[in-house]
Design a protein around this motif. Sequence first.
Motif, mmCIF file in Angstrom:
data_model
loop_
_atom_site.group_PDB
_atom_site.id
_atom_site.type_symbol
_atom_site.label_atom_id
_atom_site.label_comp_id
_atom_site.label_asym_id
_atom_site.label_seq_id
_atom_site.Cartn_x
_atom_site.Cartn_y
_atom_site.Cartn_z
ATOM 1 N N LYS A 759 14.720 -5.591 5.299
ATOM 2 C CA LYS A 759 13.762 -6.273 4.557
ATOM 3 C C LYS A 759 12.519 -6.013 4.006
ATOM 4 O O LYS A 759 11.863 -6.510 3.067
ATOM 5 C CB LYS A 759 13.647 -7.633 5.632
ATOM 6 C CG LYS A 759 14.557 -8.235 6.233
ATOM 7 C CD LYS A 759 14.546 -9.606 6.621
ATOM 8 C CE LYS A 759 15.521 -10.382 7.304
ATOM 9 N NZ LYS A 759 16.996 -10.319 6.467
ATOM 10 N N ALA A 760 12.058 -4.950 4.675
ATOM 11 C CA ALA A 760 10.769 -4.348 4.315
ATOM 12 C C ALA A 760 11.036 -2.972 4.410
ATOM 13 O O ALA A 760 11.367 -2.168 5.558
ATOM 14 C CB ALA A 760 9.780 -4.812 5.079
ATOM 15 N N THR A 761 10.518 -1.893 3.361
ATOM 16 C CA THR A 761 10.506 -0.512 3.363
ATOM 17 C C THR A 761 9.159 -0.044 2.909
ATOM 18 O O THR A 761 8.610 -0.609 1.944
ATOM 19 C CB THR A 761 11.572 -0.196 2.674
ATOM 20 O OG1 THR A 761 12.876 -0.693 3.044
ATOM 21 C CG2 THR A 761 11.755 1.532 2.714
ATOM 22 N N LEU A 762 8.829 0.948 3.625
ATOM 23 C CA LEU A 762 7.634 1.577 3.209
ATOM 24 C C LEU A 762 7.674 2.958 2.786
ATOM 25 O O LEU A 762 8.328 3.977 3.465
ATOM 26 C CB LEU A 762 6.594 1.523 4.213
ATOM 27 C CG LEU A 762 5.200 2.192 3.809
ATOM 28 C CD1 LEU A 762 4.287 1.099 2.678
ATOM 29 C CD2 LEU A 762 4.224 2.069 5.300
ATOM 30 N N ASP A 763 7.421 3.483 1.655
ATOM 31 C CA ASP A 763 7.549 4.877 1.371
ATOM 32 C C ASP A 763 6.491 5.352 0.948
ATOM 33 O O ASP A 763 5.394 4.883 0.210
ATOM 34 C CB ASP A 763 8.331 5.022 -0.118
ATOM 35 C CG ASP A 763 9.878 4.495 0.147
ATOM 36 O OD1 ASP A 763 10.431 5.245 0.674
ATOM 37 O OD2 ASP A 763 10.190 3.346 -0.132
ATOM 38 N N LEU A 764 5.951 6.564 1.698
ATOM 39 C CA LEU A 764 4.697 7.293 1.337
ATOM 40 C C LEU A 764 4.995 8.609 0.729
ATOM 41 O O LEU A 764 5.894 9.210 1.015
ATOM 42 C CB LEU A 764 3.940 7.582 2.663
ATOM 43 C CG LEU A 764 3.786 6.166 3.469
ATOM 44 C CD1 LEU A 764 3.153 6.483 4.857
ATOM 45 C CD2 LEU A 764 2.555 5.503 2.983
ATOM 46 N N ASN A 765 4.050 9.030 -0.350
ATOM 47 C CA ASN A 765 4.280 10.414 -0.653
ATOM 48 C C ASN A 765 2.970 10.799 -1.195
ATOM 49 O O ASN A 765 1.954 10.222 -1.582
ATOM 50 C CB ASN A 765 5.269 10.389 -1.962
ATOM 51 C CG ASN A 765 4.588 9.571 -3.200
ATOM 52 O OD1 ASN A 765 3.734 9.861 -3.973
ATOM 53 N ND2 ASN A 765 5.230 8.355 -3.361
ATOM 54 N N GLY A 766 2.801 12.261 -1.118
ATOM 55 C CA GLY A 766 1.736 13.044 -1.579
ATOM 56 C C GLY A 766 2.190 14.410 -2.296
ATOM 57 O O GLY A 766 3.206 14.905 -1.813
#
Lengths: 941, 250
Positions: A759-766
């Motif tokens: 239902k909900a996904t969070l992707d972080l990148n740097g």
Amino acid sequence: MKNICLPAVFCLITSVLYAQNPVSPARFTLQGRAVDTLAAPLAESTVMLLSAKDSSLVNFTRASSNGSFAFKNVKSGNYVLKISFVGFIPYNEVIKPATDAVMDLGDLKMKPITRELFEVVVRTAKAPLTIRGDTIEYNASSFKVPPGSTVEDLLRKLPGVQVDQDGNIKAQGQDVKRVTVDGKNFFGNDPKQATKNLQAEAITKVQVFNDKSEQAKLTGIDDGKKEKTVNLELKEEFKKGGFGKITAAAGPASNKVSPRAEVKASYNKFNAKHQFSLVGLGNNTNQQGLSRDDYQDFRGSNAYNANNNADFGFSNNYFYFSDSGDEGLGIPVSGRQGVGFSKNAAGGANYNFDTKEKKWSGSYYYNQTRLQLDARRLSDFTLPQSQYTKDEASNQTNFNGNHRVSLRYEQQLDTMRTLVFINNSRYGIGNAFLLRNQNLTRSNGAITNNRSTNASDQRQFASSNSLIYRIKMHKKGRSFAVSGTYEVNTNNATLNLDSYNTYSGPITQADKSPDIHQDQKNDIVRSEYKASLQYVEPFAKRFFWETFFNFSLRNDEVNRDVFNRGDSRYVRNDTLSLYYKNNYIYNRLGSSVRYSYKGLNVSAGLASQRFTLNGEYQSYQPGQINRVFSTLIPNVNINYDLKKNRYLYGGYSVNVQIPTSRDLQPIINNTNPLYVNVGNPDLLPQLSHNVNAGFQYFNPGSFMNLYVGLNAAKYVNQIVYSQNTDAQTLVTVIRPENLSGGSNYGSYIGFGFPLKKTKATLDLNGNFNIGDNPTRINGVLNATRSQSYYTGARLSLTPVEWLTFYGNANLGFNYTQFSINPDRNQNFTNNNYGGELTLKLPHDLYINTSMNYRVSKNALLNFDQRIPLWNASVYHILGKAKRAEIRLTAVDMLNRNVAVSLNQGANYTQSETIQTLARYFTVGFTYNMRGVKASMRRESY
Amino acid sequence: MKKLVILFGLLLSIVANAQNTEGVATYVRKEHWIKITNRLTFLSQEQKDREAQTWKNWEEDNKGIKMKLTFTPNESLYTYLSDEPEEGGYSWRKSDFFVYRNFEKDKKNDIIEMLGKTYIVEDSLHAPIWKIGDQIKEVAGYICMKAETEDPIKKQKIVAWFAQDIPIPAGPEMLNSLPGLILELDVNDGDVVIEATNVAFKKITPDDLKLPKQKGKKMNDAGYNTLLKEQIAESMTAHRNPFGWSRIRY
């Protein structure tokens, strides 16, 4: 004969094991004896008890040496007894509920399958042979007939079937009276009609059986006569298809924007061997070229090819995919929205023929773009003792048209040898008209204003042809490959250049530079011959030794004539005119050893490289160049596939970048009279020592992923663009040269995880990048240190089938330091925030809207642009088959679109603003034979 | 006298037993990803055709993975044939996959690495319900009969070809309990085909049938089936293929 008693023993074990029925009163023993037609026992026959209802296996046993078998404690009911024995037709008997405690079936006679049928069909042809009572079924694909054969030819191949010269058929010695197709009579009663007219390729099964006579069928009275019948079952052509798709949209003129329209259509036809496709598009909405999906649909099985790389050795590219745009040989794939205002058209045809032995592919593709570009560029330049700014406004109209042909042929000569031929060619025509106005402002306020026009025209032809031959040796892992490549490039161009300068402020005579009126003609021919060899030897268990050799000979021939116009004279300009010819010879010999086991692959190698340059040129100062450059290049690579989907990799390599022709040719390019580019024939290849390492993790159970990477590069003889700006005229001469000491360090990290599964996904990148690049500015060594830091987050919400939302925030910060003038250090930011919402409403109605907010800031340039872009579309999928769609689209509803970019160079930072197609509306219609699908989700499957 | 003959025959059969009823069968497992992708309900026909048309030559070149089944009349162990690199020389790690069966004790013990974890499944055999057909064909030199069943969790049609003259109830993958050794399996009309290339009869020692020591999450059939069911449903909801590398074995 040896295991004479085994069946009995086994029978005991298995009946204990597999009697699945618990003890209950209504039980009986079923026994009998498997024998052949002469009453000889069939020892060891497999005896199975099946449920009469669905023929599921209830129990099984093996007959003893005298053929007898028994099932004890069988629950009363309806069964089928099945006995099988190699070489005999399986025996089936229906067992009714027992009346006694023991049911003895006595001798059960099994009929042998004719030896011919058994040996030839089952053993030799490996064809599954189905026996249903009297019917024997052949699998047509198991009997090879040449393409184009008729069913008659196929029947001749079937064991137990004879076809005489007139086409009369006999099966198992009897005349075949009837041939049916899918159970139906084919053109009346003559069996030859069907067998002579039908293609063998269309048949999947041939069934031979005894049928009631036509008379009996008609009257319903079985006269006992049986007729030999052959039934042909037609193939279900699931691999055959054709489909087409068309999308057209148009919108009215509004707000200084002329009417907009776009159309794209494609058609594909294919079966197991052939693929044929057509594609065409046209628009004035900045859609340049094909999207990745369009490209795949167009090229089919030739979209991505392995074995296309003819240059063996280190840094092998397994994929050969061209994305180099209009200059490349491959079909340009972008799908990106272009900048400016462009009118685009493209079309092509592709054909692939694929069999196991031979694969042919050919395609033709034409595309053209007419681009209108109005740009404003603000730059801030730093010189050792001074600085100046540039304000440039330009408008240009470019036309480019490219014809591309690509051919590929691959032949499997035998199981060991493969031959591949690849040709990619392009013929391009282009013209451009550019009007440019530049103001260079010195710190004392003196301004040089330059107005220039460039009218240019060019024709280019490029072609690359490779032949690759690979042999696998008998020893597993040993292989040899050889390749040859011929490439040719020609470019004929003319340029009419006019440049005028005016001045204002405290200007002196020395600050002035002359006006230019020139006609320039360039003829460039470049040809290259390449050859490569590769040999791989598995010299020990899990160890491979690879040796390769590359050779290349390149000839460049340049003829440049420049004429000065003006004062009613037409004079050859000897400074700029040039005739130039050189040869580059490149040799590389290398070797590496690889260890591969259980997901660990380590390789280490060394190559020796030699680069020879011989050239002579005729110009205002004729000269010769003879240079030799040799170097050793090591290469180390580690890939480790760890448990639990973790993957580790790293490597050290030395990359050699050979200077481009443009950098090497001592041409003085004064297209922009204030920024003159000069080639450098003394240029050496650039070496870089690269180290990289990374880690990846993906958990398909929790959908969590993590990736981290590091890379570093140190340059030797880096090709950098040094600048010499005349302090008074501000004319800058840019010339490539080799400088050592540059370096680059970078790192990236990404982490994605579900906030709520599915239902909900969070992707972080740097990521960050630090680059140190030396250049010479007016003879002074300037170390430019640029640091960039990016961080981003993406939120994917897919809570229900009818709603999806994707949000993202990306922040970017750049900091640039110039050693020649630390006071001029500067920074800029590029931030981006976006959101996209898709809603599915009842009655196949969809709404999609996206908002993007971009912030570009550079304090020193006093530049601060904030651009919101709001797009929306409403669409409705029509009809039961969902093949059509009608769509209303609004692009840039706030009418704010401009293309903005901030960047930095060796001694400057720059902002660029390009006027770009802004608000417009269209109504579109799509028809897709395979059905239209609303894309609610961003997919990666 | 008659008894003596039988006794002699019995002795002989024990010797013969070792020769004909225990050994190692080698299989090649080929996965046809285009067909599997074509079954993903969340893809449009256009996307399915695109996959099929683009990758068909790559799929044809797929040589498959070699598997081995070590069997005795009472036990069997199925796993990868070897960890050695494939023909190209590049080595991929194979997820742990060991399927042990004991027909005498009606027991199974599987070690399966998937979805980022190692699972150890222990339970009784739970033989599938086989339907026996009327077709015969040859596989690896043996005449085989056809049997069919269905995987209730993955909803797959499974066709097995078992040898009439190798009276061993073992088989490749997780399938067994037929009157003969299964030499070919066809999952869902060719989506995955596991075909024997060779059957070598030889003496099998208990070591050959030993499972490696592995830590993992222990569960029974019911738990394992629930896990698969949930994962397949979740993947389909998230528009991902539930099957494939490090995911569920098709």
